[in-house]
Write an enzyme that holds these catalytic residues in place. Structure first.
Site, short mmCIF file in Angstrom:
data_model
loop_
_atom_site.label_atom_id
_atom_site.label_comp_id
_atom_site.label_asym_id
_atom_site.label_seq_id
_atom_site.Cartn_x
_atom_site.Cartn_y
_atom_site.Cartn_z
N SER A 95 74.24 18.14 -49.53
CA SER A 95 73.66 17.39 -48.44
C SER A 95 72.30 16.81 -48.84
O SER A 95 72.20 16.10 -49.82
CB SER A 95 73.58 18.29 -47.19
OG SER A 95 73.47 17.52 -46.02
N ASP A 138 80.11 16.59 -45.23
CA ASP A 138 78.96 17.39 -45.64
C ASP A 138 79.30 18.57 -46.55
O ASP A 138 80.06 19.47 -46.18
CB ASP A 138 78.28 17.90 -44.37
CG ASP A 138 76.98 18.61 -44.62
OD1 ASP A 138 76.55 18.70 -45.79
OD2 ASP A 138 76.38 19.08 -43.64
#
Length: 294
Positions: free
Chosen positions: A56, A183
């Protein structure tokens, strides 16, 4: 602030050898701005990682470091880019007002196109491909339908960064090799095990944080969504730490900041400044252990 140090027997190395350091930067949205202080501490110690992994926001700052940017350069660029609301809006509009609706999905939750947004915010030093990076980089993403972690380390770098940072419910998923990716922090919030093979000393940096409050007031809908995600990721991290911890595990004190508090860049940098001393003390101890006679 929380620091965990592990000094296993296998860390001991013959005198005179220089341990190789691997760095893993975790996910946490705007809290990941604290990664800058860790990178600066390594610079100040003259330590350059032989391998970097990121999830991320950690993939974003990891890419900057892997591209050869110093911590000071990353700090200056981040403050210049995110430190002023007008600058942020200007960069968004510079991508083309005609495509603004496509770029941010008409401002509807879950439809922000992160690939387009990152195109206006990544520093020019970050290349288009993994192969152009001076330091090897591994980026953790989540295969949404495959229900599995995927490590991307070759090919299109910017697409991999966007996929790793595509928080569900906020950003659109990203397609890689025909698969729907989201993610990377969902499956692996701090992917430190992916640099272990290349390094003698492994550093993991956790900026996930957790829900804050007085314990009596229920969160609003958005806070509950992000808070639940934090709790799940912390459970994953806790299990990983019990099974196989890195040599140095750091938690900068940025829990009070929200996932989208990017405009508070200066506050986050100030709050995380103390982590530099933790990095240096921890690494000094590990270097001493590595240099001790067998």
């Amino acid at each position: 602030m929380s620091t965990r140090l592990s000094l296993p027997v296998e860390m001991k190395r013959p005198l005179g050898t220089k341990p190789r350091v691997g760095l893993a930067l975790g996910g946490g949205g705007a809290r990941g701005i604290a990664h800058i202080a860790v990178i600066e501490a390594l610079d100040e110690m003259g330590v350059k990682p032989v391998a970097i992994a990121g999830s991320s926001i950690g993939a974003i700052f990891g890419a900057g470091m892997a591209a050869g940017m110093s911590g000071a350069e990353i700090r200056d660029y981040t403050v210049e880019t995110l430190g002023n609301r007008g600058t942020v809006l200007g960069r968004l509009w510079s991508l083309g007002p005609d495509s603004m609706r496509d770029m941010v999905g008409g401002f509807r939750l879950g439809h922000f196109n992160l690939e387009r947004i990152l195109a206006g915010f990544l520093p020019p030093q970050v290349p288009d491909t993994f192969e152009a990076l001076p330091i090897p980089l591994k980026i953790a993403v989540t295969d949404y339908y495959g229900q599995a972690e995927v490590i991307v380390e070759e090919g299109d770098l910017r697409t991999a960064i966007a996929a790793s940072a595509a928080i569900p419910g906020l950003f659109m998923a990203v397609r890689i090799n025909g698969r729907i990716m989201v993610d990377g922090g969902i499956f692996n919030p701090v992917p430190y095990e992916h640099v272990a093979d290349a390094a003698d000393i492994v550093i993991g940096v956790d900026v996930v944080g957790g829900p804050e409050g007085d314990g009596t007031h229920p969160p609003n809908r958005l806070d509950s969504m992000f808070g639940a995600s934090q709790l799940m990721m912390q459970a994953c991290i806790a299990l990983k730490l019990r099974l196989h911890p890195p040599h140095l595990f750091l938690r900068p004190p940025v829990n009070r900041f929200g996932v989208m508090d990017f405009l508070k860049v200066r506050e986050i940098l100030d709050e995380s400044e103390g982590i530099k001393d933790e990095v240096k003390r921890g690494l000094d101890s590990l270097f001493e252990a590595a240099a001790a006679p067998l």
